[in-house]
Design an enzyme around this catalytic site. Structure first.
Site, PDB file in Angstrom:
ATOM      1  N   SER A 155       0.869  -1.175   0.000  1.00 53.67           N
ATOM      2  CA  SER A 155       0.000   0.000   0.000  1.00 53.67           C
ATOM      3  C   SER A 155       0.906   1.226   0.000  1.00 53.67           C
ATOM      4  CB  SER A 155      -0.852  -0.016   1.287  1.00 53.67           C
ATOM      5  OG  SER A 155      -1.472   1.233   1.514  1.00 53.67           O
ATOM      6  N   TYR A 168      -1.776  -1.169  10.431  1.00 56.29           N
ATOM      7  CA  TYR A 168      -1.809  -1.399   8.976  1.00 56.29           C
ATOM      8  C   TYR A 168      -0.483  -0.965   8.353  1.00 56.29           C
ATOM      9  CZ  TYR A 168      -3.938  -1.266   4.229  1.00 56.29           C
ATOM     10  OH  TYR A 168      -4.247  -1.454   2.894  1.00 56.29           O
TER      11      TYR A 168
END
Ligand SMILES: NC(=O)c1ccc[n+]([C@@H]2O[C@H](COP(=O)([O-])OP(=O)(O)OC[C@H]3O[C@@H](n4cnc5c(N)ncnc54)[C@H](O)[C@@H]3O)[C@@H](O)[C@H]2O)c1
Length: 278
Positions: A155, A168
């Site tokens: 990401s 995350y």
């Protein structure tokens, strides 16, 4: 002639979103697919994960492209289930050439409010789950001796820090270390390993009340519209777009797993509308 004729791709999180899109894009280029998804809820995730109907739809769409697909329920936290799924896939489709470690979850809280469950679920799925996915497929990738390609979905949160996402961000940075290590370990066997780093992608992971509530805390999440959050998402990107489409990530993945990228290994490829340089 497709770019992936005769190849087989093992894809996690393939019931919907980017995983389904990758399955279709690779199938369009001739690949057969081994697909898994959790098909269950994870305690700390505030939006619904995929269902059996979602996975059935991926199967239908791949078969409509005249490709074969072996799909099953498997949690990336469960090594035995992953091994069973990939072994069954190989028994039907013959081999594995490509691994896409795509499955993932999101949840949100500042560090002081992150619970042990949120942290543990995140690391177990988004980091350890990637390791378990690759490890389950590795014997099959190596078996034919013809090389292969692994793409790990990280990401922009695997490149920079982001508020409310410490767990995350930690997992998505962690898979970059795994990717670089695998790239070194597997290079002698011509197995290439890279990561993709999407900005916001138009999937259920961003379009849900948990995110809408986080982005617009002064309004009831159920009343927030796509257009309202769209402005906030757009502010994250340098290019004036809200989010990318799943196929934009699939096209990058296709490039990385195809012979077009035959000497590319160990790289982090952002598909981020310039969000990292902003
Ligand atoms: N959507 C975004 O904005 C965005 C941005 C950057 C990176 N990503 C990453 O892209 C990947 C795909 O996400 P998406 O956008 O398609 O979202 P999504 O929620 O539509 O898809 C994720 C899929 O993973 C599955 N999954 C979750 N936990 C699992 C587990 N334990 N075992 C097996 N499958 C599991 C879900 O059921 C779902 O089908 C994820 O790794 C995510 O972190 C997403």
């Amino acid at each position: 002639m497709g770019k992936l004729d005769g190849k087989v791709a093992f894809i996690t999180g393939a019931a919907r979103g980017q995983g389904r899109s990758h399955a279709l894009r690779l199938a369009q280029e001739g690949a057969d697919i081994i697909a898994v998804d959790v098909l269950d809820q994870v305690g700390s995730v505030g939006y619904p994960l995929a269902t059996q109907e979602d996975l059935d739809e991926t199967v239908r769409l791949v078969e409509a492209l005249d490709r074969r697909i072996v799909a099953s329920k498997a949690d990336v936290r469960d090594s035995a289930a992953l091994k069973a799924a990939v072994d069954e896939g190989v028994s039907q489709l013959g081999r594995v050439d490509i691994v896409l470690a795509n499955a993932g979850i999101a949840s949100f809280a500042p560090v002081g409010e992150l619970t042990d469950e949120m942290w543990d679920d995140m690391i177990d799925i988004n980091l350890t789950g990637v390791f378990k996915t690759v490890r389950a497929a590795l014997p099959h990738l190596r078996a034919h001796g013809e090389g292969g390609a692994i793409v790990i979905t990280s990401s922009t949160a695997g490149i920079k820090g982001m508020a409310n996402l410490a767990h995350y961000v930690s997992a998505k940075h962690g898979v970059v270390g795994l990717m670089k290590t695998l790239a070194n370990e597997l290079a002698p066997e011509m197995i290439r390993v890279n990561s993709v780093h999407p900005t916001s992608v138009d999937t259920d992971m961003i379009h849900n009340e948990a995110i809408y509530g986080l982005f617009m805390p002064d309004k009831a999440a159920s009343e927030v519209t796509r257009d309202e959050v769209g402005e906030i998402f757009q502010a994250l990107n340098a290019l004036p777009i809200r989010w990318v489409d799943p196929v934009d990530i699939s096209n990058a993945v296709l490039f990385l797993v195809s012979d077009d990228a035959r000497y590319i290994t160990g790289v982090q490829l952002p598909v981020d509308a310039g969000s990292v340089i902003k």
